[in-house]
Write a protein that holds these residues in place. Structure first.
Motif, short mmCIF file in Angstrom:
data_model
loop_
_atom_site.label_atom_id
_atom_site.label_comp_id
_atom_site.label_asym_id
_atom_site.label_seq_id
_atom_site.Cartn_x
_atom_site.Cartn_y
_atom_site.Cartn_z
N UNK A 133 -7.78 -24.81 -20.09
CA UNK A 133 -7.95 -24.12 -18.82
C UNK A 133 -9.20 -23.25 -18.92
N UNK A 134 -9.73 -22.85 -17.79
CA UNK A 134 -10.89 -21.96 -17.77
C UNK A 134 -10.54 -20.65 -18.51
N UNK A 135 -11.35 -20.29 -19.49
CA UNK A 135 -11.06 -19.12 -20.32
C UNK A 135 -10.97 -17.84 -19.49
N UNK A 136 -11.71 -17.81 -18.39
CA UNK A 136 -11.73 -16.59 -17.58
C UNK A 136 -10.34 -16.27 -17.02
N UNK A 137 -9.55 -17.30 -16.78
CA UNK A 137 -8.20 -17.08 -16.25
C UNK A 137 -7.36 -16.30 -17.26
N UNK A 138 -7.40 -16.73 -18.50
CA UNK A 138 -6.59 -16.06 -19.53
C UNK A 138 -7.11 -14.66 -19.81
N UNK A 139 -8.46 -14.54 -19.79
CA UNK A 139 -9.04 -13.23 -20.05
C UNK A 139 -8.63 -12.24 -18.96
N UNK A 140 -8.64 -12.73 -17.72
CA UNK A 140 -8.27 -11.89 -16.58
C UNK A 140 -6.81 -11.45 -16.69
N UNK A 141 -5.95 -12.38 -17.04
CA UNK A 141 -4.51 -12.09 -17.09
C UNK A 141 -4.15 -11.18 -18.26
N UNK A 142 -4.92 -11.26 -19.35
CA UNK A 142 -4.55 -10.49 -20.54
C UNK A 142 -5.23 -9.12 -20.55
N UNK A 143 -6.17 -8.91 -19.64
CA UNK A 143 -6.95 -7.67 -19.67
C UNK A 143 -6.04 -6.49 -19.31
N UNK A 144 -6.04 -5.46 -20.18
CA UNK A 144 -5.16 -4.30 -19.96
C UNK A 144 -5.91 -3.12 -19.37
N UNK A 145 -7.20 -3.34 -19.07
CA UNK A 145 -7.95 -2.26 -18.43
C UNK A 145 -8.86 -1.52 -19.38
N UNK A 146 -8.66 -1.72 -20.67
CA UNK A 146 -9.56 -1.06 -21.64
C UNK A 146 -10.20 -2.11 -22.51
N UNK A 147 -11.36 -1.80 -23.06
CA UNK A 147 -12.05 -2.73 -23.96
C UNK A 147 -12.76 -3.82 -23.18
N UNK A 148 -13.25 -4.80 -23.94
CA UNK A 148 -14.00 -5.90 -23.35
C UNK A 148 -13.06 -6.90 -22.70
N UNK A 149 -13.59 -7.54 -21.65
CA UNK A 149 -12.77 -8.56 -21.00
C UNK A 149 -13.08 -9.94 -21.56
#
Lengths: 235, 794
Positions: free
Chosen positions: B203-219
């Motif tokens: 799947x497009x990596x951006x989808x997983x990155x968006x869903x796992x992002x907790x608001x801090x650190x790098x996306x």
């Protein structure tokens, strides 16, 4: 001792075998009657058809034509399984080579002939021992065939045939494998049993001297009866 | 030796044509299997290597908790690095028609094209659409076995969030050649095979990155880095440079794919041993059958042999004639089997490789295989035929000419009869059967051994499968006292964990752990190892010690037995571990059986060296009366949690039910086929030998059904003894395969299941009776007159 009751009726019995392209006429129309309690010797040279005739009487085989009526039952029309059943109940068989089971003792060889019909083990053993005693070989009851002489083995085979208390005892060359002295002893035993028990005995043999002990002798030649003689007469 | 003698002997041998053919058929099968399997393995080795090249498989893989992509951009510039790819790998679920919440390996990759390393080769459709991040790629064999096509719609569930996607491409991938687990997680995920239930999707990596992002650190983060090396460079140097690029971000573990490749090849070598075992088993069975067939030939021609001896032929000449002709027949059989076995093996392996998205390459078979086949094929027949032909020496011409039995009749009550009498068995059938068995002990013994071998192999197969699946759950019940296993997306400290769990009242206690990859110097060599830092004396997790003891003081370390064996280390070995900025010398004090190939050190000590608290997961004990599944769902919903697994989920079988069933059924089927051949052959011979006795019984008035019952009774009695003997044989075979099984599960122990034993026993008896049907049918057509006239009784 003959009675007036007919036990075996052979009517125009014929038997043909096919050997390759040859048709062998083993029996060519044999007819005679055997009374209850008779001692019958069937005599003839090799190839006369006596063994074939014996197979018909003992329901081991079926004729090509004709009838074999035993105790009022026509066995010539029976199926294989029906003949097996008939044989178990009505015919005691003794063969030339004793045909004892080598892995069974004398008493066990007698028992195996009646084990299917007598479920009581004590009765089974009692009857087997009784007939071993009758044939004079009770002391060998626990011996194996390899531990007995030819004559002793043949006595065991006779006891096996008698143990089912059949109306007919059929013997195929019972002394064919025995020396003269033992043969005479066996024939004397059979005569004694015939007298004592009243069992009808039909014995096939090539020994003409048997006609002395038999009530009647039936002579076969080339598949036909060519003579019937009374006791003591030789053809 | 005259041609006449050979000609006569040839006719005697072919007087038992059916049995000779059945014997040679088994020899054919043995040679075929040996040659076919021997042809398969070289092809597999070459094909696996070729596949790794075609798909640009990585030489080195790093699994991290999360690493910003721009932090590792320098890896591609390292000398010796041919290619780099990075991705975000998580476990989730997919739902599609007929499958709800199917477990899935979800790989987040850049859309538009295949990764440079660990390529995805398009079978149908297109790569991921850069303009639509709700597209996915599906692995080819999973797609075909589940009816997925271009345009199929699925629902993906990851991090507790669901969204719909569309299949735009179906790809060939060799992802299955990597370890079948998420190495971030503590416990293996359920085993994965090409057709299994775990879906590999991209799947497009951006989808997983968006869903796992907790608001801090790098996306823009990844958690798997795959590197391909150029030939000729020092791999240790390169890996150290790669790890330096990734630092200070913690890594979970590293994987040298070449090590993986060699462990796969090691399995092939173990399979090599299995080939010998299996082929040897078939040859053993064939030898039994040959022995009984030749015995029967000799016995049935005893009169002819007696006449031959009386004419002046020596024992050795007669024996030689038999052996020469039998050897020629066996050689012809072998020469037919070899050229069929080799292409047959290649065809089979080609089909197997296609299932795993590999193309079969050409590989030469070792000439030794042909030589072994040419020696063993005829050799086994000659060895088996030698002993019965030796009996010719004991034949007295006069007895033989008269047709007297050569075998001595048994005198005396047999042991079986005595036992039968003691326990009240008086039936005539039992006595008759055991007496007849005693008359030919060799035949009876061969029948029993044949049945026990067949039942033993079947028992082994089912025992292995049963043990395979129960070993893990048995281990978990005994040594793991937790209710939940929780993995975090990234390492947390203790207060973060406390604030995460304190609102959940159903959590009674928890123990932290850290899974970490690091380098170690062992016996002078630098290796990358996986380390599990836990409270080794905690209450929720215990060790099963193979040797040594628990950690009692600092600088002490434990290791899993499989890892210890592969590294060649033992108790008191020294290891220099790099933790944080320190290199510390540890001493190996204990070797344990565990589900993981890792080293174990004390959690508190690891935190000291790392200079910070790093908790990658926790063992959790729920409160009395709480439902672990409900608590797992609650925990899984937390932002920082990547996975939450109950103990029963972690204890589920390593083999899927269908795999286990297939293995058990396959082995039982092969075993029963061999048993069928042995029983059919020996019972046919036995019935032929006993035809005069059986004819006599029918003459005395025994119905044919009674004769059939005698035959079945003998088979039942023999089967009973065979099944009893099969238990130790089954365990023996299982023990021989122990090493093979323990490469998958170190704590594997074969299990004895009474129900399974009864099932195998029943199947054995059924097969034995089935095999005796042809002989029973022959009983119904005995020519009593002819048999009695040709008497063979005494």
């Amino acid at each position: 001792m003959a009675t007036s009751t007919s036990l075996v009726q052979i009517e125009d019995l014929k038997k043909e075998y096919t050997l390759g392209e040859t048709i062998v006429h083993a029996l060519r129309g044999v007819s005679f009657e055997i009374m209850k309690g008779e001692f019958i010797a069937i005599l003839g040279q090799s190839g006369s058809g006596k063994t074939t005739l014996l197979n018909m009487i003992s329901a081991l085989d079926v004729p090509t034509s004709g009838k074999v009526i035993i105790s009022g039952t026509d066995v010539s029309k029976m199926s294989r399984d029906e003949r097996t059943n008939f044989r178990r109940k009505s015919t005691g068989l003794v063969f030339q080579f004793y045909n004892l089971f080598p892995t069974l003792t004398a008493v066990e060889n007698v028992e195996i002939g009646i084990a299917l019909d007598i479920k009581d083990k004590h009765e089974l053993r009692r009857r087997a021992l009784h007939y071993l005693e009758l044939v004079g070989i009770l002391d060998k009851a626990d011996n194996y065939p390899s531990q007995m002489s030819g004559g002793e083995q043949q006595r065991v085979a006779i006891a096996r045939g008698l143990a089912k208390e059949p109306p007919i005892l059929v013997l195929d060359e019972p002394t064919g494998n025995l020396d003269a002295e033992t043969s005479d002893a066996i024939w004397a035993l059979l005569k004694e049993l015939n007298t004592k028990t009243g069992t009808t005995i039909i014995a096939v043999t090539h020994q003409t001297s048997v006609s002395k002990v038999a009530n009647r002798s039936i002579f076969l030649r080339s598949g036909k009866v060519y003579g019937i003689s009374e006791s003591g007469e030789e053809e | 030796m005259t041609g006449t003698l050979l000609q006569k002997t040839r006719k005697e041998i072919f007087s038992q044509r059916g049995k000779v053919i059945s014997s040679l058929t088994l020899v054919f099968i043995g040679v075929f299997c040996y040659v076919a399997f021997s042809a398969m393995l070289p092809v597999m080795r070459v094909s696996v290597d070729a596949t790794y090249e075609t798909y640009a498989s990585p030489d080195f893989m790093v699994v991290a908790y999360s690493v910003p992509r721009d932090h590792i951009s320098g890896i591609g510039s390292i000398d010796g690095v041919e290619g780099v790819a990075s991705r975000y790998h998580v476990f989730g679920e997919v739902s599609f028609p007929g499958h709800d919440k199917n477990p899935a390996d979800i790989y987040g990759i850049d859309p538009g094209s295949s990764p440079d390393v660990f390529k995805l080769i398009l079978s149908e459709g297109t790569y991921l659409d850069p303009l639509n991040n709700r597209t996915i790629l599906v692995e080819r064999s999973f797609a075909s076995s589940n009816g997925l096509v271009i345009g199929s719609e699925m629902t993906v569930s990851v991090f507790g969030i669901e969204f719909d996607v569309e299949v735009v491409g179906i790809v060939n991938s060799i992802e299955h050649l990597l370890p079948h687990r998420n190495p971030k997680q503590l416990i293996d995920a359920p085993s994965r095979a090409t057709f299994s239930s775990i879906a590999p999707i991209w799947i497009d990596i951006s989808v997983l990155q968006e869903l796992s992002y907790t608001g801090t650190g790098e996306k823009d983060i990844v958690n798997e880095i795959l590197v391909r090396f150029e030939p000729g460079y020092n791999q240790t140097t390169i890996t150290n440079l790669i790890l330096a690029e990734i630092a200070p971000y913690p890594i979970v573990t590293t994987l040298g794919v070449s090590d993986l490749r060699s462990s796969e090849l090691q399995r092939f070598e173990i399979a090599d041993e299995a080939i010998f075992l299996f082929s040897g088993l078939i040859f053993t069975v064939a030898s039994f059958v040959v022995y009984t067939t030749v015995s029967r030939i000799i016995q049935s021609n005893s009169r002819a042999i007696g006449i031959t001896k009386s004419l002046g032929y020596s024992d050795s000449a007669i024996q030689r004639a038999y052996l020469i002709l039998l050897g020629i027949l066996a050689l012809i059989t072998t020469l037919i089997a070899i050229p069929i076995g080799e292409p047959g093996g290649r065809a089979i392996v080609s089909e197997i490789l296609i299932m795993f998205s590999m193309n079969a390459q050409t590989a030469a078979i070792s000439p030794t295989v042909y030589i072994v086949a040419l020696v063993v094929g005829p050799g086994s027949v000659l060895a088996a035929a030698y002993f019965p032909t030796r009996k010719i020496v004991g034949y007295e011409p006069i007895r033989a000419i008269r047709g007297s039995m050569m075998e001595k009749g048994y005198v005396g009550e047999t042991i079986l009869e005595k036992i039968g009498r003691r326990i009240g068995i008086r039936g005539y059938g039992f006595k008759y059967v055991v007496r007849s068995m005693s008359l030919n002990k060799t035949r009876a013994a061969l029948l029993i051994v044949g049945i026990s071998l067949g039942a033993g192999v079947a028992f082994m197969g089912t025992s292995i499968v049963s043990g395979y699946n129960t070993s893990l759950s048995s281990y978990m019940n005994q040594y793991e006292q937790w209710d939940l296993l929780v993995d975090f997306k990234a390492p947390l400290n203790l207060s973060q964990v406390e604030s995460l769990f304190s609102p959940i009242s159903s959590i009674a206690a928890y123990e932290p752990y850290l899974k970490l990859g690091t380098s170690a110097i062992i016996s002078g060599d630098e290796k990358l190892v996986s380390l599990l830092c836990i409270n080794t004396l905690g209450t929720l997790h215990h060790f099963k010690f193979e040797s040594g003891r628990e950690i009692e003081s600092a600088h002490e370390i434990l290791v899993d037995v499989t890892l210890a064996n592969s590294m060649g280390i033992d108790l008191n070995s020294k290891l220099n571990l790099t933790l944080g900025n320190s290199t510390i010398a540890f001493t190996l004090v204990g070797i344990v059986s565990s589900p993981l190939d890792v080293f174990y050190i004390e959690f508190a000590e690891a935190m000291d060296y790392l200079g910070q608290e790093m908790i990658s997961g926790v063992f959790v004990k729920v409160t009395e009366g709480s439902n672990p599944d409900v608590v797992a769902e609650t925990v899984f919903a937390l932002d920082d949690v990547e996975n939450s697994m109950t103990k029963s989920q972690a204890s589920s079988g390593v083999l899927s039910e269908s795999q286990g069933t297939a293995i058990a059924v396959g082995m039982a089927g092969i075993a029963m086929a061999l048993l069928l051949a042995v029983v059919w052959n020996i019972v046919s011979i036995s019935t032929s030998e006993r035809t005069p006795e059986l004819a006599q019984l029918e003459a005395l008035g025994w119905p044919r059904n009674s004769l059939t019952r005698l035959l079945i009774l003998e088979v039942l009695i023999v089967s009973f003894f065979g099944i009893i003997i099969s238990i130790p044989i089954g365990y023996l075979f299982t023990g021989l395969l122990d090493n093979f099984m323990k490469t998958y599960i170190p704590f594997y122990t074969p299990s004895f299941d009474f129900v399974m034993f009864l099932s195998i026993g029943t199947l054995t008896i059924f097969t034995a009776i089935l095999a005796s049907i042809p002989a029973a049918r022959k009983l119904r057509s005995i020519d009593i007159n002819r048999v009695i006239r040709e008497r063979l009784m005494t």
